[in-house]
Design a protein around this motif. Structure first.
Motif, mmCIF file in Angstrom:
data_model
loop_
_atom_site.group_PDB
_atom_site.id
_atom_site.type_symbol
_atom_site.label_atom_id
_atom_site.label_comp_id
_atom_site.label_asym_id
_atom_site.label_seq_id
_atom_site.Cartn_x
_atom_site.Cartn_y
_atom_site.Cartn_z
ATOM 1 N N LEU A 692 1.116 6.307 -37.172
ATOM 2 C CA LEU A 692 -0.166 5.874 -36.629
ATOM 3 C C LEU A 692 -0.053 5.573 -35.148
ATOM 4 O O LEU A 692 0.991 5.092 -34.676
ATOM 5 C CB LEU A 692 -0.667 4.645 -37.390
ATOM 6 C CG LEU A 692 -0.961 4.884 -38.881
ATOM 7 C CD1 LEU A 692 -1.405 3.593 -39.559
ATOM 8 C CD2 LEU A 692 -2.032 5.962 -39.063
ATOM 9 N N PRO A 693 -1.110 5.837 -34.387
ATOM 10 C CA PRO A 693 -1.031 5.691 -32.923
ATOM 11 C C PRO A 693 -0.812 4.267 -32.455
ATOM 12 O O PRO A 693 -0.310 4.063 -31.343
ATOM 13 C CB PRO A 693 -2.383 6.236 -32.445
ATOM 14 C CG PRO A 693 -3.277 6.198 -33.633
ATOM 15 C CD PRO A 693 -2.399 6.395 -34.816
ATOM 16 N N ASP A 694 -1.171 3.271 -33.254
ATOM 17 C CA ASP A 694 -0.976 1.887 -32.817
ATOM 18 C C ASP A 694 0.436 1.387 -33.101
ATOM 19 O O ASP A 694 0.770 0.229 -32.835
ATOM 20 C CB ASP A 694 -2.007 0.952 -33.456
ATOM 21 C CG ASP A 694 -1.949 0.938 -34.974
ATOM 22 O OD1 ASP A 694 -1.041 1.568 -35.550
ATOM 23 O OD2 ASP A 694 -2.822 0.300 -35.598
ATOM 24 N N GLY A 695 1.287 2.249 -33.674
ATOM 25 C CA GLY A 695 2.680 1.916 -33.894
ATOM 26 C C GLY A 695 2.951 1.021 -35.083
ATOM 27 O O GLY A 695 4.098 0.611 -35.290
ATOM 28 N N ARG A 696 1.934 0.737 -35.896
ATOM 29 C CA ARG A 696 2.168 -0.129 -37.046
ATOM 30 C C ARG A 696 3.087 0.533 -38.053
ATOM 31 O O ARG A 696 3.188 1.764 -38.116
ATOM 32 C CB ARG A 696 0.849 -0.530 -37.703
ATOM 33 C CG ARG A 696 0.131 0.554 -38.439
ATOM 34 C CD ARG A 696 -1.115 0.008 -39.146
ATOM 35 N NE ARG A 696 -2.126 -0.491 -38.234
ATOM 36 C CZ ARG A 696 -2.587 -1.750 -38.265
ATOM 37 N NH1 ARG A 696 -2.110 -2.607 -39.149
ATOM 38 N NH2 ARG A 696 -3.528 -2.136 -37.418
ATOM 39 N N GLU A 697 3.771 -0.266 -38.844
ATOM 40 C CA GLU A 697 4.735 0.248 -39.811
ATOM 41 C C GLU A 697 4.025 0.984 -40.949
ATOM 42 O O GLU A 697 3.006 0.522 -41.464
ATOM 43 C CB GLU A 697 5.581 -0.891 -40.372
ATOM 44 C CG GLU A 697 6.538 -1.478 -39.352
ATOM 45 C CD GLU A 697 7.521 -2.459 -39.971
ATOM 46 O OE1 GLU A 697 7.328 -2.847 -41.146
ATOM 47 O OE2 GLU A 697 8.501 -2.829 -39.291
ATOM 48 N N VAL A 698 4.600 2.113 -41.311
ATOM 49 C CA VAL A 698 4.072 2.943 -42.392
ATOM 50 C C VAL A 698 5.233 3.351 -43.289
ATOM 51 O O VAL A 698 6.310 3.704 -42.804
ATOM 52 C CB VAL A 698 3.368 4.203 -41.851
ATOM 53 C CG1 VAL A 698 2.985 5.141 -42.987
ATOM 54 C CG2 VAL A 698 2.139 3.826 -41.039
#
Length: 893
Positions: A692-698
């Protein structure tokens, strides 16, 4: 002296003191002596002839007399006047009352046994009261009016914020027609099928009512009246609540209708108020819905089919209703409908309602038209409504059925979030419009389908689904069960089982306790990543099927890996390690882990074949999202749901109750999540395109199956779990030979992977869905399990059984299987014509640069002397197919 002694004769002469003294002597108690201190004369005075003490007046004398009549406190007086034994005999004879109970002239148990006169009187009184109550009730009820029945309300469906989604289901598809416009064949069809004595009976069936009341008392399914008259009354009552009060009211109305209305009027009312499915109320609406004609134009064959629908459209509409019950498939419903249709025509002949010569004309089943959905249910709305409706019908505890719901009057608050539904629809539509062109590439781009679902881990709410391009044109909900196999997205369940249940000790029997097993560390353990790895049983012996054929597991692109830890194997989606790991743990344990995570058992194939661990199952997108949500929520499993609350006429008739179960220890769930995080967040992982573009963990996993016939991406953040699948399947359900098509060349790509279009859609949707949400991190995992070496990895110390097996390398059968590498069938991994199933496997492997597609083709081959590399599947393993995956009990998903 004895208490029962004979009394002395009264004194003679002047000693007696006259009449007053005699009276006083008679009043003295014959029982226990009275307390002299109270001034009551004792027996010794009388016996000795001593003068009696004087009483203090008439009041004192009366009190003394009253004490005497009781025979003492215990009634122990002797015989003679005034003597008795307690309350039963101590006083004067009891007086008879109007209602003689307890009985005045009986003692002991007989005193409490009612007389026959009393019983008879009470029975007559009860009957009289009942008759009076029935007379009053009869006079108060009114005959049903069809005009009121036709004014049923809409059902209002609400978004999760309480705003209106759509109002549907009540006011449309209704038109009352006169009896003259209803063919005699239609009237006779329902008489022969449901109530042969309709034209002669009183309209009430006491036995049927008794069965219904008894069934309700047992808490079973409610039943309607068994006569056409009673069914008409039931149809005309807008309040469908199943209570004793309503049943009694129906009874009195039925009696009144049977007495006051003519039979043609009752028949007209019944056929005009009955529900025929597909939202059609009344015979005119049914004729138009199923055959596109007016009711008066129906022939006897069509009439017999419409009469069949009155048995329950859910199970007799040939179109099927799998969203409500997985048994209500189009095929099953068609068989049921044909059988009952034929039976009704035969019964009409027996009842002399249809000439036998005319019956022979109707040998072909009158297949109805395909359903046409209301325009307001276009786009995703129809899928949302169908899903919510199916969930409510299958989960309410008041017996509210599809027929009841179709009458309208319900307000249904769903879990669907409008913003997220629109975002998911846009993400799929954008990818489709940009990449799929059936006109430009008809051979590769026709029949492309996408499905998707999004579930909240902390609640189980289904917040969004993608069911297809348009619910009024594409009738299958792609978010529900479709038959598309899940491939490598199944591997997390294998890993969870390995950490929870552990691998078996090769020196012990196949059934082992947890104490005998070894829990697996995903980072310390090493498994053989070799392409075409010869799969072994847990004890080190070569695994073979019933025909003695071996299993050689392929990796995507026939790529070899050195001994590899399970984190890296998940990251690059190597197949051999997980197939062998599944055998070491045991397929039953892997299956149970998948069920514990949230998959439905009937979506998982039977049998213990090695391919089970690489995704030959076919659960729905809803179930895949919900099962990954279990790992996101620390191992707590919640059933996915789509309805929060339902009200009828403002009264709550259903409210969701959370049912959460801890299926995996938090350490196990955290480790699964951490491994899946590597797939997306680390370089070389097959799922990097989903970042994800906001860098949140996936955390997530890609999957591709069955000769590139389906592709998946399932992933989650701490707040939301989403599954996206893609496949090619002919949308025409009438095509009985339709099957999943290969996707080589689809969208202009050589091969479709889970990291391509599915991951692109996932990223586009989740970017919008998570916008503005807190950037949460996954919990740090604690180390778990021990180092385990499997599949003949170099670090593994072979057990005695393995040494024996390895010494057989010169065996002709083994040499033959190894030599198959040059066989065209084995070297065809890059050939678009290649197919795979639970025997040939379904390739999965290959990696891509960050942002690029990864390979996911789970593959395998059967080896053995003189055998083909693609033999038919073993009996007992159906390879997924179109079975299972229903989300709501009877529903699919």
């Amino acid at each position: 002296m004895s208490e029962h002694r004979r009394k002395q004769p009264p004194p003679q002469g002047g000693q007696g003191g006259g009449r007053a003294a005699a009276r006083r002597a008679a009043q003295r108690p014959a029982g226990r002596r009275a307390d002299p201190s109270r001034g009551v004369p004792t027996a010794s005075h009388a016996e000795s002839g001593d003068p009696e003490p004087s009483y203090g007046g008439r009041a004192e004398a009366r009190r003394a007399a009253q004490r005497g009549r009781g025979g003492g406190r215990r009634g122990g007086g002797g015989p003679g006047p005034g003597s008795g034994s307690g309350r039963a005999r101590g006083g004067p004879p009891r007086k008879k009352r109007i209602i003689d109970y307890p009985r005045h002239d009986k003692d002991g148990w007989q005193r409490w046994t009612p007389s026959w006169k009393l019983v008879t009187g009470l029975f007559i009184g009860f009957l009289g009261s009942l008759l009076a109550a029935a007379t009053i009730a009869y006079s108060l009820v009114e005959e049903p009016k069809m005009s009121l029945a036709a004014q049923a309300q809409n059902n209002v469906y609400l978004w999760d914020d309480g705003s209106q989604m759509v109002a549907t289901g009540g006011e449309t598809n209704r038109q009352i027609v006169g009896i003259e416009q209803i063919p005699a064949a239609m009237q006779n069809a329902v008489i022969s099928a449901e109530n042969k004595t309709f034209r002669e009976d009183s309209g009430v069936d006491p036995m049927g009512i008794g069965r219904a009341v008894f069934n309700m008392a047992r808490g079973g399914q409610t039943q309607g009246g068994s006569t056409i008259t009673q069914q008409f009354v039931k149809n005309a009552m807008l309040n469908q609540e199943q209570t004793y009060t309503r049943k009694v009211k129906e009874l009195f109305i039925s009696i009144k209708v049977g007495a006051d209305m003519e039979k043609p009027e009752i028949m007209e009312g019944y056929l005009n108020t009955s529900y025929y499915g597909r939202g059609a109320y009344g015979i005119q609406a049914a004729a138009r819905t199923y055959y596109g004609k007016d009711s008066k134009e129906l022939n006897p064959s069509e009439c017999a089919f419409l009469a069949t629908l009155l048995k329950g459209a859910t199970y007799y509409d040939p179109n099927g209703a799998e969203s409500i019950d997985s048994n209500a498939t189009a095929e099953n419903n068609t068989k049921r409908a044909q059988k009952r249709w034929s039976w009704i025509l035969d019964e009409m002949v027996k009842d002399k309602h249809l000439p036998e010569a005319e019956r022979v004309k109707y040998t072909k089943f009158p297949m109805p038209d395909k359903p046409k959905k209301d325009a307001q249910l276009s786009g995703q709305i129809g899928y949302l409504v169908d899903l919510a409706k199916a969930y409510f019908i299958n989960n309410n505890d008041r017996g509210i059925t599809a027929d009841d719901l179709a009458k309208g009057g319900f307000e249904i608050k769903t879990t669907f979030n409008k913003k997220r539904v629109n975002a998911l629809n846009k993400a799929v539509t954008d990818v489709y419009n940009k990449n799929i062109d059936p006109e430009k590439r008809p051979k590769f781009d026709t029949h492309v389908q996408f499905g998707g679902a999004s579930v909240e881990p902390e609640t189980g709410k289904i917040v969004a689904i993608y069911g297809g391009q348009d619910a009024t044109k594409h009738f299958t909900n792609n978010a529900d069960q479709t038959g598309a196999q899940v491939g490598s997205t199944f591997k997390p369940y294998v890993l969870a089982a390995a950490m929870r249940d552990g691998v078996r000790d090769p020196k012990l029997g196949p059934d082992q306790s947890l104490d005998e097993r070894t829990p697996v560390s995903p980072d310390k353990s090493r498994y053989n990543g070799k392409n075409k790895l010869k799969i072994k049983d847990y004890d080190g012996g070569i695994w073979t099927n019933e025909k003695g054929e071996e299993w050689h597991q392929r990796n995507d692109g026939d790529k070899d890996y050195d001994d590899i830890d399970l984190r890296e194997a998940m990251k690059v989606s190597a197949n051999s390690p997980f197939v062998q790991l599944g055998m070491d743990v045991g397929i039953p344990q892997v299956r149970q882990a998948a069920v514990d995570a949230g998959l439905l058992k009937d979506s998982l194939p039977a049998g213990d074949n090695p391919s089970f661990s690489i995704g030959i199952s076919d659960p729905s997108a809803i179930r895949m999202a919900a099962s990954y949500a279990t790992f996101a929520d620390n191992g707590t499993q919640r059933e996915p749901y789509s309805v929060e609350e339902v009200k009828e006429q403002g009264v709550t008739v259903f409210k969701h109750e959370e049912k959460a179960e801890n299926k995996f220890d938090a350490d196990i769930a955290h480790n699964v999540t951490d491994v899946l995080k590597s797939v997306v967040m680390e370089k070389g992982g097959t799922g990097t395109s989903a970042q994800l573009p906001d860098g949140r963990e996936v955390a997530g996993k890609t999957g591709t199956t069955d000769g590139n016939k389906s592709a998946w991406f399932v992933g989650y953040t701490p707040q939301l779990s989403t599954a996206i699948d893609m496949y090619r399947l002919d949308d025409n359900a009438e095509n009985k030979n339709r099957e999943f098509l290969e996707m080589f060349g689809t969208g202009g790509q050589d091969k479709i992977h889970g990291a391509s279009f599915p991951a692109d859609i996932w990223q586009d949707y989740m970017t919008v869905a998570m916008k503005g949400k807190e950037l949460l991190k996954f919990p740090e995992p604690e180390p778990i399990g021990e180092a385990v070496y499997g599949g003949g990895s170099k670090s593994e110390e072979p057990s005695p059984s393995e040494s024996v097996t390895e010494s057989e390398s010169a065996d002709p059968s083994e040499s033959a299987s190894e030599s198959e590498s040059a066989d065209p069938s084995d070297s065809a991994s890059a050939d678009p014509s290649e197919t795979c199933d639970q025997w040939t496997g379904c390739g999965d492997g290959g990696t891509g640069d960050p942002g690029g597609p990864g390979g996911e083709d789970p593959g395998g081959a059967i080896g053995g002397p003189g055998t083909s590399s693609s033999p038919p599947p073993e009996t007992g393993d159906n390879g997924g197919g179109n079975n299972g995956g229903g989300i709501f009990g009877g529903g699919r998903g």
